[in-house]
Every structure is written in C-alpha cells, then in structure tokens.
Design a protein around this motif. Structure first.
Motif, PDB file in Angstrom:
ATOM      1  N   GLU A  91       0.949  -1.116   0.275  1.00 45.78           N
ATOM      2  CA  GLU A  91      -0.426  -0.186   0.491  1.00 45.78           C
ATOM      3  C   GLU A  91       0.949   1.067   0.122  1.00 45.78           C
ATOM      4  OE1 GLU A  91      -1.653  -3.532   1.992  1.00 45.78           O
ATOM      5  OE2 GLU A  91       0.026  -1.966   2.897  1.00 45.78           O
ATOM      6  N   THR A  92       0.497   2.334  -0.814  1.00 39.70           N
ATOM      7  CA  THR A  92       0.943   3.477  -0.938  1.00 39.70           C
ATOM      8  C   THR A  92       0.272   3.848  -0.772  1.00 39.70           C
ATOM      9  OG1 THR A  92       0.457   3.676  -3.046  1.00 39.70           O
ATOM     10  CG2 THR A  92       2.532   2.825  -2.605  1.00 39.70           C
ATOM     11  N   LEU A  93       0.523   5.739  -0.289  1.00 41.43           N
ATOM     12  CA  LEU A  93       0.120   7.248  -0.072  1.00 41.43           C
ATOM     13  C   LEU A  93      -1.219   7.311  -0.904  1.00 41.43           C
ATOM     14  CD1 LEU A  93       1.844   9.467   1.720  1.00 41.43           C
ATOM     15  CD2 LEU A  93      -0.030   8.748   3.077  1.00 41.43           C
ATOM     16  N   GLU A  94      -0.606   7.510  -2.576  1.00 39.33           N
ATOM     17  CA  GLU A  94      -1.614   6.945  -3.274  1.00 39.33           C
ATOM     18  C   GLU A  94      -2.610   5.440  -3.509  1.00 39.33           C
ATOM     19  OE1 GLU A  94       1.871   7.072  -3.241  1.00 39.33           O
ATOM     20  OE2 GLU A  94       1.770   9.515  -3.180  1.00 39.33           O
ATOM     21  N   SER A 100      -6.739  -4.710   2.409  1.00 38.68           N
ATOM     22  CA  SER A 100      -5.762  -5.546   3.067  1.00 38.68           C
ATOM     23  C   SER A 100      -4.647  -5.583   3.820  1.00 38.68           C
ATOM     24  CB  SER A 100      -5.000  -4.587   1.170  1.00 38.68           C
ATOM     25  OG  SER A 100      -4.005  -4.005   1.435  1.00 38.68           O
ATOM     26  N   ILE A 101      -3.970  -3.717   5.070  1.00 37.37           N
ATOM     27  CA  ILE A 101      -3.327  -4.282   6.041  1.00 37.37           C
ATOM     28  C   ILE A 101      -4.076  -5.001   6.672  1.00 37.37           C
ATOM     29  CG2 ILE A 101      -3.214  -2.246   7.703  1.00 37.37           C
ATOM     30  CD1 ILE A 101      -2.661   0.393   5.367  1.00 37.37           C
ATOM     31  N   GLY A 145       9.672   3.774   3.307  1.00 34.07           N
ATOM     32  CA  GLY A 145       7.988   3.844   3.414  1.00 34.07           C
ATOM     33  C   GLY A 145       7.628   2.556   2.986  1.00 34.07           C
ATOM     34  N   ALA A 146       6.416   3.251   2.126  1.00 31.11           N
ATOM     35  CA  ALA A 146       5.348   2.628   1.991  1.00 31.11           C
ATOM     36  C   ALA A 146       4.970   1.196   2.424  1.00 31.11           C
ATOM     37  CB  ALA A 146       5.773   2.227  -0.252  1.00 31.11           C
ATOM     38  N   TYR A 147       4.762   0.040   2.319  1.00 35.17           N
ATOM     39  CA  TYR A 147       3.969  -1.192   2.576  1.00 35.17           C
ATOM     40  C   TYR A 147       3.465  -1.109   3.346  1.00 35.17           C
ATOM     41  CZ  TYR A 147       6.900  -2.633  -1.861  1.00 35.17           C
ATOM     42  OH  TYR A 147       7.509  -2.769  -2.855  1.00 35.17           O
ATOM     43  N   ARG A 151       5.054  -4.654   6.932  1.00 36.52           N
ATOM     44  CA  ARG A 151       5.862  -3.603   7.822  1.00 36.52           C
ATOM     45  C   ARG A 151       5.172  -4.036   9.162  1.00 36.52           C
ATOM     46  NH1 ARG A 151      10.146  -1.315   5.127  1.00 36.52           N
ATOM     47  NH2 ARG A 151      10.084  -0.345   3.663  1.00 36.52           N
ATOM     48  N   ALA A 152       3.739  -3.650   8.947  1.00 40.18           N
ATOM     49  CA  ALA A 152       2.998  -3.154   9.804  1.00 40.18           C
ATOM     50  C   ALA A 152       2.654  -4.473  11.063  1.00 40.18           C
ATOM     51  CB  ALA A 152       1.673  -2.566  10.002  1.00 40.18           C
ATOM     52  N   SER A 153       2.282  -5.992   9.799  1.00 41.76           N
ATOM     53  CA  SER A 153       1.764  -6.903  10.510  1.00 41.76           C
ATOM     54  C   SER A 153       3.264  -7.989  10.736  1.00 41.76           C
ATOM     55  CB  SER A 153       1.739  -7.854   9.480  1.00 41.76           C
ATOM     56  OG  SER A 153       2.447  -8.186   8.003  1.00 41.76           O
TER      57      SER A 153
END
Length: 228
Positions: A91-94, A100-101, A145-147, A151-153
């Motif tokens: 996922e990106t800001l755009e 999905s997160i 960044g991104a993902y 990254r969080a998971s």
C-alpha cells in the motif's frame, strides 16, 4: 523420532523446510490452505483447508495434532513449530487499501500467536518456536516507506514473538524471530537474491542454534542479528 510442524508448508520456504526436516528424519506435519503434490510426497501428515485466521480452524488442528501425537511413538510433543504462513501486499499513500492492511495483520501477526497459543500444551521443555518474520518489520531499518500493512504486521509479529519468548522461557521453550532473506518465491513474483532451498538451510541452522540464552532474538537467516 522428532516432530516438526510447519504452517504454509505447501510451497516456497515452507515446502523447502519440510523437505529439509524430512531428510533429518523428523516426522513432518504440514498445515496449509491448499496442499500440493510435493508436500503430499514429503510430509508424514498434511492438514489442509486451514485458515490460520480462524479460531475454530486452529482449535480443530490442535485437537487433531494432539490425538495424532498421543498415538505416535514420538510422544505428544512438538519439537519444532515453524509459523511460516504469511501474505505480502503493498500500500502507498497514493494507492491505500485498509482491507489489505487488516488482512496482513491477521495472517502475519495474529495468526502465528493464535497457532502457538493453541499448540502450547504440545510444546515441552526443549521445544523451539520459529516465527518467520521479515527485516521489513524493523522500524529502524525502514528507509523507503510504503508497504504499510506488511511492515506493520511483521513489526507486530516481532513484538508478539518477543513476549512469547519471555513467557515461554520458564517452561524451557525458546522462540526465534527469523528473516529468511529476499527469497525467490511466488509471494514476491519470484524476484529475490536467494532460492527457497538456500533460505530454508539458513533458517534451519538458526533454529538449530536457538536456545534459552538467545531466545527472543531477531535474526537474518545468514546469522546476522537484525535491529528492531
């Protein structure tokens, strides 16, 4: 005979780990959503159609495992539990996708904890738990960044695994957070620096070296200690 239980064992790193432990004469038990011909050939037991996000599904697997291990010569013990099942999205800001997160958090972080918790009665003194994580879960190592979900998971998995290591240590059970490397699997479109065979060999070596002194550490499969 020793027992190894591997989630996401039907392909990629999970399948290569199954092959590796089969060669070491372990009883290999593979857990997956969909089995494969290769897994059916290498594993002693395959439990398929499993959704690691489902409490009922994992409870059923635990019941099947307990009854199977009781009736085996190796006793009711999981010597090595490898929480390998995972999913990778971006996922990106755009191009943001909160569904999905959430999916990645459920599969990559909560599910390994759910599995380990459900199987804890079969983990005895000397058992080892391997959480297949990623250096993308390192906060200090994030320079691009991104993902967001991945990254969080994986950061969440690292935190959960560290707590498990502390809580299971008095029971003689060691836990490792293991980054396999950038592996050529379907998950990343077969891009990568190393093959699943190489990754599995490195991961297995780290598991072999895992003990109560280094439990809770975050390792690259090549032996490098990674930053949180």
């Amino acid at each position: 005979m020793k027992n190894v239980v591997i989630t996401g064992a039907n392909r990629g790193i999970g399948l290569e780990l199954a092959k590796h432990y089969r060669e070491l004469d372990y009883t290999v038990i593979g857990i997956c959503r969909e089995t494969s011909e290769e897994l059916d050939e290498v594993a002693d037991m395959v439990i398929s159609d499993i959704d690691v996000r489902s409490e009922d599904s994992i409870a059923m697997v635990a019941e099947v495992l307990a009854s199977t291990l009781i009736s085996s010569d190796s006793g009711q013990k999981i010597d090595i539990l490898i929480n390998n099942a995972g999913v990778f999205m971006n996922e990106t800001l755009e191009d943001m996708n909160f569904d999905s997160i959430q999916t990645q958090l459920e599969i990559n972080a909560i599910a390994p904890l759910r599995v380990t918790h459900a199987f804890q009665s079969m983990l005895w003194e000397g058992s080892k738990v391997a959480m297949i994580t990623s250096r993308m879960g390192s906060v200090s190592d994030n320079g691009s960044g991104a993902y967001y979900g991945y990254r969080a998971s994986k950061a969440a998995l690292n935190a959960l695994g560290k707590s498990l290591a502390i809580d299971l240590k008095p029971k003689g059970i060691a836990v490792a957070l293991l980054h396999p490397g950038f592996v050529q699997t379907r998950m990343v479109g077969f891009n990568g620096d190393i093959t699943p065979v190489q990754a599995a060999a490195g991961l297995a070596q780290r598991i072999e070296e895992l003990n109560l002194d280094n439990t809770g550490s975050f390792w690259h499969s090549n032996g490098e200690l990674l930053p949180w």
